[in-house]
Design a protein around this motif. Sequence first.
Motif, short mmCIF file in Angstrom:
data_model
loop_
_atom_site.label_atom_id
_atom_site.label_comp_id
_atom_site.label_asym_id
_atom_site.label_seq_id
_atom_site.Cartn_x
_atom_site.Cartn_y
_atom_site.Cartn_z
N THR A 94 2.68 -10.87 -8.99
CA THR A 94 3.35 -11.38 -10.59
C THR A 94 2.26 -12.34 -10.73
N THR A 95 1.64 -12.89 -10.13
CA THR A 95 1.00 -14.20 -10.40
C THR A 95 -0.27 -14.01 -10.65
N SER A 96 -1.27 -13.27 -10.77
CA SER A 96 -2.77 -12.89 -10.88
C SER A 96 -3.26 -11.23 -10.74
N THR A 97 -3.62 -10.92 -11.39
CA THR A 97 -4.83 -10.21 -11.41
C THR A 97 -5.76 -9.37 -9.90
N ILE A 98 -5.50 -11.22 -9.64
CA ILE A 98 -6.75 -10.64 -8.42
C ILE A 98 -6.83 -9.90 -7.16
N ASN A 99 -4.97 -9.92 -7.09
CA ASN A 99 -5.32 -9.07 -5.65
C ASN A 99 -5.07 -7.46 -6.33
N THR A 100 -4.11 -7.20 -7.27
CA THR A 100 -4.30 -5.98 -7.66
C THR A 100 -5.51 -5.54 -8.23
N ALA A 101 -6.37 -6.06 -8.89
CA ALA A 101 -7.63 -5.49 -9.11
C ALA A 101 -8.59 -5.26 -7.59
N ALA A 102 -8.61 -6.42 -6.25
CA ALA A 102 -9.23 -6.30 -4.33
C ALA A 102 -8.49 -4.79 -4.76
N VAL A 103 -7.51 -4.70 -4.61
CA VAL A 103 -6.74 -2.71 -3.82
C VAL A 103 -7.72 -2.06 -4.76
N THR A 104 -7.82 -2.00 -6.75
CA THR A 104 -7.85 -1.05 -7.31
C THR A 104 -9.65 -1.11 -6.60
N ARG A 105 -10.82 -1.70 -6.34
CA ARG A 105 -12.14 -2.10 -6.09
C ARG A 105 -12.12 -0.73 -4.56
N ALA A 106 -11.19 -1.10 -3.43
CA ALA A 106 -10.76 -0.69 -3.04
C ALA A 106 -10.97 0.61 -2.31
N VAL A 107 -9.80 1.51 -3.12
CA VAL A 107 -9.28 2.59 -3.57
C VAL A 107 -10.44 3.84 -4.32
N LEU A 108 -11.15 2.65 -5.20
CA LEU A 108 -12.08 3.36 -5.99
C LEU A 108 -13.57 3.69 -4.93
N VAL A 157 5.38 12.00 1.93
CA VAL A 157 4.95 12.45 3.23
C VAL A 157 5.09 10.92 3.72
N ALA A 158 5.77 10.89 4.50
CA ALA A 158 5.85 9.36 6.35
C ALA A 158 4.37 9.34 6.87
N ALA A 159 3.67 8.74 6.92
CA ALA A 159 2.03 8.82 7.18
C ALA A 159 1.72 7.62 7.99
N GLU A 160 0.99 6.94 8.66
CA GLU A 160 0.96 6.82 9.48
C GLU A 160 -0.60 5.96 8.35
N PHE A 161 -0.93 6.45 8.10
CA PHE A 161 -2.83 5.73 7.21
C PHE A 161 -2.59 6.59 5.94
N CYS A 162 -3.11 4.97 5.23
CA CYS A 162 -3.41 5.93 4.27
C CYS A 162 -4.65 6.62 3.29
N PRO A 163 -5.65 7.77 3.41
CA PRO A 163 -7.07 8.17 2.79
C PRO A 163 -7.61 7.29 2.39
N LEU A 164 -6.57 6.89 1.08
CA LEU A 164 -7.39 5.98 -0.13
C LEU A 164 -7.78 4.38 -0.05
N VAL A 165 -7.48 3.71 1.04
CA VAL A 165 -7.18 2.30 1.07
C VAL A 165 -6.53 1.92 2.56
N SER A 166 -7.30 1.02 3.75
CA SER A 166 -6.98 0.78 4.77
C SER A 166 -5.48 0.35 4.59
N THR A 167 -4.65 0.70 5.27
CA THR A 167 -3.15 -0.28 5.91
C THR A 167 -3.68 -2.07 5.92
N ASP A 168 -4.90 -2.54 7.09
CA ASP A 168 -4.43 -3.68 7.19
C ASP A 168 -5.68 -4.75 5.92
N LEU A 169 -6.24 -3.91 4.74
CA LEU A 169 -7.08 -4.73 4.13
C LEU A 169 -5.64 -4.26 3.05
N VAL A 170 -4.61 -3.94 2.60
CA VAL A 170 -3.12 -4.35 1.68
C VAL A 170 -2.71 -5.31 2.20
N HIS A 171 -2.56 -5.59 3.38
CA HIS A 171 -1.58 -6.26 4.03
C HIS A 171 -2.72 -7.66 3.98
#
Length: 202
Positions: A185-199, A55-69
């Motif tokens: 595709t470069t390293s786990t650092i960014n993906t892990a950072a987003v995962t920490r924020a979600v957790l 569903v189209a949305a303005e924000f994600c309750p699991l992580v902030s858009t700014d953090l992902v950006h």
Amino acid sequence: MVGRLLALAGALAGLAACTSSGSPPSPAPGSTISSTVTVAPSSPPEPSSAPTRAVAAEFCPLVSTDLVHQTMGMRLGRLTVLRSGGRTVGCRFYALQGAYANEHLPGPHQPVVEIATWRYATPIAAHNAFVLAARAGRNPQQTTLGRGGTGVCYRAAFYPKDHGQDFACGASVGPVRVLVRTVDTTSTINTAAVTRAVLRRV
């Protein structure tokens, strides 16, 4: 049966104890999950859930858009949330298209980041599910992910043009399994950072 449950509980406790501080390393070629990450001989039961819809949305309750950006280094356009059984169970972030001609971005139908969660009957089942998913990926590496303790980051097929080189990270918090996939595709650092924020929000 009781013996198997006790063995699984011990293995889960051992995994939770294997944490460390600092940035997660990129998986080394040919690395494998440590023997402390163990699962039951049989696959965990599938989570029970209603059909999922985006569903189209303005924000994600699991992580902030700014953090992902900021983490992914891409300007974001649209966002959808994944809904199941009256709950938000995931989010998909898409890159802003066509702003600069020289940008190499995924197309309008490929998420930059996808977050998905599942609720299992028990914490052990959720734990086993994310470990099994990591074992199906490439170069799995134990990674400290905060509230979820030690999770696993690995290479996975996400954006077809990356030919299986994208990174994903999985973990569990209680009976909830969390999976974050990115076009990185470069390293786990960014993906892990987003995962920490979600957790922190699960």
